[in-house]
Enzyme design. Structure first.
Site, PDB file in Angstrom:
ATOM      1  N   CYS A   1     -15.825   4.134   6.327  1.00  0.00           N
ATOM      2  CA  CYS A   1     -14.519   4.795   6.334  1.00  0.00           C
ATOM      3  C   CYS A   1     -14.449   5.968   7.310  1.00  0.00           C
ATOM      4  O   CYS A   1     -13.340   6.434   7.609  1.00  0.00           O
ATOM      5  CB  CYS A   1     -14.145   5.251   4.932  1.00  0.00           C
ATOM      6  SG  CYS A   1     -15.180   6.566   4.261  1.00  0.00           S
TER       7      CYS A   1
ATOM      8  N   HIS B   1     -10.697   7.054  -3.875  1.00  0.00           N
ATOM      9  CA  HIS B   1     -10.035   7.129  -2.566  1.00  0.00           C
ATOM     10  C   HIS B   1      -9.263   5.828  -2.341  1.00  0.00           C
ATOM     11  O   HIS B   1      -9.610   5.015  -1.481  1.00  0.00           O
ATOM     12  CB  HIS B   1     -11.087   7.330  -1.481  1.00  0.00           C
ATOM     13  CG  HIS B   1     -10.538   7.784  -0.164  1.00  0.00           C
ATOM     14  ND1 HIS B   1      -9.201   8.013   0.061  1.00  0.00           N
ATOM     15  CD2 HIS B   1     -11.159   8.037   1.034  1.00  0.00           C
ATOM     16  CE1 HIS B   1      -9.015   8.393   1.303  1.00  0.00           C
ATOM     17  NE2 HIS B   1     -10.179   8.413   1.915  1.00  0.00           N
TER      18      HIS B   1
ATOM     19  N   ARG C   1      -4.637  15.714  -1.242  1.00  0.00           N
ATOM     20  CA  ARG C   1      -6.067  15.432  -1.027  1.00  0.00           C
ATOM     21  C   ARG C   1      -6.806  16.610  -1.631  1.00  0.00           C
ATOM     22  O   ARG C   1      -6.741  17.738  -1.106  1.00  0.00           O
ATOM     23  CB  ARG C   1      -6.357  15.301   0.470  1.00  0.00           C
ATOM     24  CG  ARG C   1      -7.806  14.982   0.829  1.00  0.00           C
ATOM     25  CD  ARG C   1      -7.926  14.889   2.341  1.00  0.00           C
ATOM     26  NE  ARG C   1      -9.285  14.738   2.814  1.00  0.00           N
ATOM     27  CZ  ARG C   1      -9.878  13.582   3.086  1.00  0.00           C
ATOM     28  NH1 ARG C   1      -9.217  12.461   2.896  1.00  0.00           N
ATOM     29  NH2 ARG C   1     -11.114  13.529   3.532  1.00  0.00           N
TER      30      ARG C   1
ATOM     31  N   ASP D   1     -21.074   4.513   3.398  1.00  0.00           N
ATOM     32  CA  ASP D   1     -20.380   5.786   3.590  1.00  0.00           C
ATOM     33  C   ASP D   1     -21.440   6.861   3.791  1.00  0.00           C
ATOM     34  O   ASP D   1     -22.638   6.610   3.656  1.00  0.00           O
ATOM     35  CB  ASP D   1     -19.499   6.083   2.371  1.00  0.00           C
ATOM     36  CG  ASP D   1     -18.487   7.198   2.616  1.00  0.00           C
ATOM     37  OD1 ASP D   1     -18.375   7.671   3.766  1.00  0.00           O
ATOM     38  OD2 ASP D   1     -17.807   7.606   1.653  1.00  0.00           O
TER      39      ASP D   1
ATOM     40  N   GLN E   1      -7.839   4.555   1.289  1.00  0.00           N
ATOM     41  CA  GLN E   1      -8.849   4.011   2.196  1.00  0.00           C
ATOM     42  C   GLN E   1      -9.095   2.538   1.922  1.00  0.00           C
ATOM     43  O   GLN E   1      -9.188   1.722   2.856  1.00  0.00           O
ATOM     44  CB  GLN E   1     -10.156   4.787   2.055  1.00  0.00           C
ATOM     45  CG  GLN E   1     -11.289   4.259   2.921  1.00  0.00           C
ATOM     46  CD  GLN E   1     -10.984   4.372   4.392  1.00  0.00           C
ATOM     47  OE1 GLN E   1     -10.698   5.458   4.874  1.00  0.00           O
ATOM     48  NE2 GLN E   1     -11.049   3.268   5.125  1.00  0.00           N
TER      49      GLN E   1
ATOM     50  N   ARG F   1      -5.428   2.712   8.317  1.00  0.00           N
ATOM     51  CA  ARG F   1      -4.987   3.759   7.393  1.00  0.00           C
ATOM     52  C   ARG F   1      -3.507   4.044   7.619  1.00  0.00           C
ATOM     53  O   ARG F   1      -2.730   4.244   6.669  1.00  0.00           O
ATOM     54  CB  ARG F   1      -5.808   5.030   7.598  1.00  0.00           C
ATOM     55  CG  ARG F   1      -7.242   4.977   7.093  1.00  0.00           C
ATOM     56  CD  ARG F   1      -7.316   4.952   5.576  1.00  0.00           C
ATOM     57  NE  ARG F   1      -6.700   6.114   4.974  1.00  0.00           N
ATOM     58  CZ  ARG F   1      -7.316   7.305   4.817  1.00  0.00           C
ATOM     59  NH1 ARG F   1      -8.566   7.460   5.227  1.00  0.00           N
ATOM     60  NH2 ARG F   1      -6.694   8.308   4.247  1.00  0.00           N
TER      61      ARG F   1
END
Length: 308
Positions: free
Chosen positions: A266, A134, A107, A225, A137, A294
Site C-alpha cells: 500500500c 484501512h 484519518r 506492508d 486502501q 486510491r
C-alpha cells in the site's frame, strides 16, 4: 445517510457496486489530462472536510483530487489545527462540522474517535484509516487485482508480515468479496481473531501458516506492508525487524507463488526491508496501479455516501 466505516459494516453488494463504479469512472478519464474535472460533476456545490491526525500522502492527495475532479471543494484540517478530543469533545466537533460541510473523512489513531465522530455527525463519515483498519486502501486493492486478473472471488491472497490495520481490512474483504487469505508472520503479530471469525463465517478459508515459503504456494496475490507502522514507537523498530526479517517478500519467496501472481504494497515502503526493490519494481508488482486506484475507489465511496 451512509457512513463508510469498515468493510464488514458495509453491505457486500454495495461494495461491489463501488468497485464497478470506480472502474467505470477510471475508464471515462482514460484520455483526460490528470487533475482535470470529470464530465460528470456529482459533487458540485458540496464541501468535504478532510481531517488528518496522522501524516498522509496518498490519502490526502487522492481524496482532495477526487473531490475536486467531481466538482466539489475540500477543507483540509490537521489535528494540530483543531481541538478534536482536546479542547472540545469529538461529539461536539462532529455536530459543528456537520453544520458546515456535506461529508467528513477522518484519518485518525483510535477507532473510538472515528466511531464517536460517526455517531454524532449528521453527515456521512468516511474512515480514511485508524490504527485498527484501512478500508479505503483495500477497495483500491480489490479494484487493482480485478483490473489485471479478473474477479478476485475464489482466489488465494497471502499476507506476509505484520497483521496490522491493512491486513485486518484485507481479511474483512475476504469475507465480503469471497476470496481466501493466508496470513504468514510471527505469532506475536497475528491479526485479531475477531477479523478471522468474520471472514470464516462468510465462507472464506482463512489460514495461518508460519512458514512463508509454504504459505505462498498457489498464491494469486502476495501482499505486505511496512514492518513498523506510524503509530508504533521508535523503540519497536529493532524488535519488529528481528521478528519479521524471515517474512521479507523477495524473488525467492515469489518464486513459490503462481507464475502470474501479483504483488501489492500500500506504500510508503521501506525498500529492502519488508520487500526487495527487485520485487517492487519487478513483473509481479502493481504497486503504482494500486496507488492510483486510491483516487478512483475513493471517488466511488464518496458518491455512494452522498447518494450521487
Amino acid at each position: 445517510m451512509k457512513h463508510f466505516l469498515d468493510l464488514h459494516k458495509t453491505d457486500a453488494a454495495d461494495l461491489r457496486h463501488m468497485i464497478d463504479k470506480a472502474r467505470a469512472m477510471k475508464t471515462a478519464r482514460h484520455d483526460r489530462p490528470k487533475g482535470s474535472p470529470d464530465d460528470d460533476q456529482p459533487l458540485a456545490g458540496r464541501m468535504v472536510a478532510l481531517i488528518f491526525e496522522k501524516p498522509s500522502t496518498r490519502t490526502r492527495v487522492s481524496f482532495d483530487v477526487g473531490v475536486r475532479q467531481m466538482g466539489g471543494q475540500t477543507m483540509v484540517l490537521s489535528g494540530k489545527e483543531m481541538q478534536l478530543g482536546h479542547g472540545e469533545t469529538i461529539a461536539d466537533t462532529a455536530r459543528v462540522l456537520s453544520r458546515y460541510v456535506d461529508l467528513i473523512m477522518i484519518r485518525t489513531f483510535e477507532e473510538a474517535t472515528l466511531l464517536e465522530m460517526a455517531e454524532h455527525a449528521t453527515v456521512p463519515v468516511i474512515n480514511g484509516l485508524t490504527n485498527r483498519t484501512h478500508p479505503c486502501q483495500i477497495m483500491a486493492d480489490v479494484m487493482t487485482y480485478e483490473e489485471h486478473r479478473g474477479s478476485i472471488a475464489g482466489r488465494k491472497v497471502v499476507w506476509a508480515g505484520d497483521g496490522n490495520n491493512v491486513c485486518a481490512s484485507f481479511i474483512h474483504a475476504a469475507g465480503q468479496f469471497g476470496f481466501d487469505l493466508t496470513f504468514t508472520g510471527p505469532e506475536t503479530l497475528d491479526p485479531e481473531q475477531k477479523f478471522i471469525d468474520f471472514a470464516r463465517a462468510r465462507g472464506s478459508d482463512i489460514k495461518i501458516e508460519r512458514d512463508p515459503s509454504r504459505a505462498v504456494v498457489g498464491a494469486d496475490l502476495v501482499v505486505t506492508d511496512t514492518w513498523v507502522s506510524m503509530h508504533d514507537p521508535e523503540s519497536a523498530k529493532e524488535r519488529r525487524h528481528n521478528q519479521l526479517r524471515g517474512y521479507q517478500v523477495n524473488e525467492a519467496l515469489m518464486a513459490h507463488a503462481k507464475p502470474d501472481a501479483l504483488f501489492m504494497h500500500c506504500l510508503p515502503a521501506h525498500r529492502n526491508d519488508e520487500a526487495t526493490s527487485a520485487v517492487m519494481d519487478g513483473p509481479h508488482s502493481v504497486i503504482f496501479d494500486e496507488a492510483e486506484n486510491r483516487l478512483h475507489a475513493q471517488k466511488a465511496i464518496l458518491r455512494w455516501c452522498l447518494g450521487v
